[in-house]
Motif scaffolding. Structure first.
Motif, PDB file in Angstrom:
ATOM      1  N   ALA A  96      -1.635 -24.613  39.561  1.00  0.00           N
ATOM      2  CA  ALA A  96      -2.835 -23.530  39.564  1.00  0.00           C
ATOM      3  C   ALA A  96      -2.699 -22.471  40.881  1.00  0.00           C
ATOM      4  O   ALA A  96      -2.724 -21.365  40.843  1.00  0.00           O
ATOM      5  CB  ALA A  96      -4.190 -23.980  39.244  1.00  0.00           C
ATOM      6  N   ASN A  97      -2.610 -23.364  41.987  1.00  0.00           N
ATOM      7  CA  ASN A  97      -2.331 -22.580  43.196  1.00  0.00           C
ATOM      8  C   ASN A  97      -1.403 -21.464  43.167  1.00  0.00           C
ATOM      9  O   ASN A  97      -1.463 -20.458  43.508  1.00  0.00           O
ATOM     10  CB  ASN A  97      -2.445 -23.404  44.477  1.00  0.00           C
ATOM     11  N   ILE A 134      -2.034 -18.731  40.625  1.00  0.00           N
ATOM     12  CA  ILE A 134      -3.013 -17.767  41.243  1.00  0.00           C
ATOM     13  C   ILE A 134      -2.286 -16.836  42.563  1.00  0.00           C
ATOM     14  O   ILE A 134      -2.713 -15.557  42.629  1.00  0.00           O
ATOM     15  CB  ILE A 134      -4.264 -18.487  41.695  1.00  0.00           C
ATOM     16  N   ARG A 135      -1.729 -17.475  43.249  1.00  0.00           N
ATOM     17  CA  ARG A 135      -0.991 -17.016  44.477  1.00  0.00           C
ATOM     18  C   ARG A 135       0.179 -15.779  43.821  1.00  0.00           C
ATOM     19  O   ARG A 135      -0.052 -14.902  44.381  1.00  0.00           O
ATOM     20  CB  ARG A 135      -0.066 -18.011  45.371  1.00  0.00           C
ATOM     21  N   SER A 191      -4.453 -16.567  47.968  1.00  0.00           N
ATOM     22  CA  SER A 191      -4.186 -18.182  48.396  1.00  0.00           C
ATOM     23  C   SER A 191      -5.238 -18.757  48.927  1.00  0.00           C
ATOM     24  O   SER A 191      -6.157 -18.029  49.507  1.00  0.00           O
ATOM     25  CB  SER A 191      -2.955 -18.068  49.309  1.00  0.00           C
ATOM     26  N   TRP A 223      -7.130 -25.356  48.728  1.00  0.00           N
ATOM     27  CA  TRP A 223      -6.365 -25.979  47.770  1.00  0.00           C
ATOM     28  C   TRP A 223      -5.082 -26.377  47.990  1.00  0.00           C
ATOM     29  O   TRP A 223      -4.696 -27.689  47.793  1.00  0.00           O
ATOM     30  CB  TRP A 223      -5.974 -24.894  46.692  1.00  0.00           C
ATOM     31  N   PHE A 234      -2.273 -13.155  41.610  1.00  0.00           N
ATOM     32  CA  PHE A 234      -3.317 -12.240  41.973  1.00  0.00           C
ATOM     33  C   PHE A 234      -2.876 -11.859  43.497  1.00  0.00           C
ATOM     34  O   PHE A 234      -4.159 -11.619  44.332  1.00  0.00           O
ATOM     35  CB  PHE A 234      -4.656 -12.947  41.817  1.00  0.00           C
TER      36      PHE A 234
END
Length: 179
Positions: free
Chosen positions: A35-36, A39-40, A46, A50, A43
């Motif tokens: 997920a990290n 998302i990094r 960071s 996480w 979008f």
């Protein structure tokens, strides 16, 4: 020896349950990592918390599953050398190793790491990274993990002596570990 074997079974039960529960933390760490990363990349956002959560979860698995791994006879051994000895000699080598190496090392780690954790907890120590997590839960895992490993070392010592005395069958014959 029966009360000691009952103690051994109780220790095995506790470490089995902790090991089976802690192994799920790997999945949680992988999901957080995925997920990290998504998302990094998607979008350009960071989060240190996480990233730290992943590290803490992997550390938790390592510390909490060491005793489970010992119970299952999964730790690295010097089988290349020891395999040439008789079964009885290998059993005595295990007893010697548990008494003079494993248990003293665990005790040393517990004694040295407890104040390290306690100071962190009393100060509510936080990570120096922006948005970082509290550090005391991760630091608690060190004495907790070595305490569980020491308990399992006691259990393995009880079982090994019982095997030597002919009171129980070899718990690792199948290669699957204890129970």
């Amino acid at each position: 020896m029966a009360p000691l074997l009952a103690l051994s079974r109780a220790i095995d039960f506790v470490n089995l349950k902790i090991g089976l529960a802690a192994r799920w933390l790997i999945l949680v760490a992988v999901l957080i990592s995925a997920a990290n990363a998504i998302i990094r990349k998607a979008f350009s956002v960071s989060s240190n918390s996480w990233l730290e959560a992943q590290w803490f979860l992997f550390g938790a698995v390592f510390m909490l599953c060491a005793s489970y791994t010992l119970m299952r006879n999964g730790h690295i051994r010097i089988d290349v050398v020891v395999s040439h000895f008789s079964k009885r000699t290998r059993d005595w080598i295990d007893v010697f190793g548990h008494v003079f190496f494993l248990l003293p090392f665990c005790l040393l780690m517990i004694v040295d790491s407890w104040p390290f954790f306690l100071r962190s907890w009393e100060q509510n120590e936080q990570s120096l990274n922006a948005g970082g997590l509290p550090l005391w839960p991760a630091k608690f895992l060190v004495p907790a993990g070595f305490f569980l490993l020491a308990l399992q070392g006691v259990s393995e010592l009880i079982k090994r002596i019982a095997v030597i005395r002919g009171e129980i069958p070899e718990p690792y014959e199948s290669g699957e570990g204890a129970h």
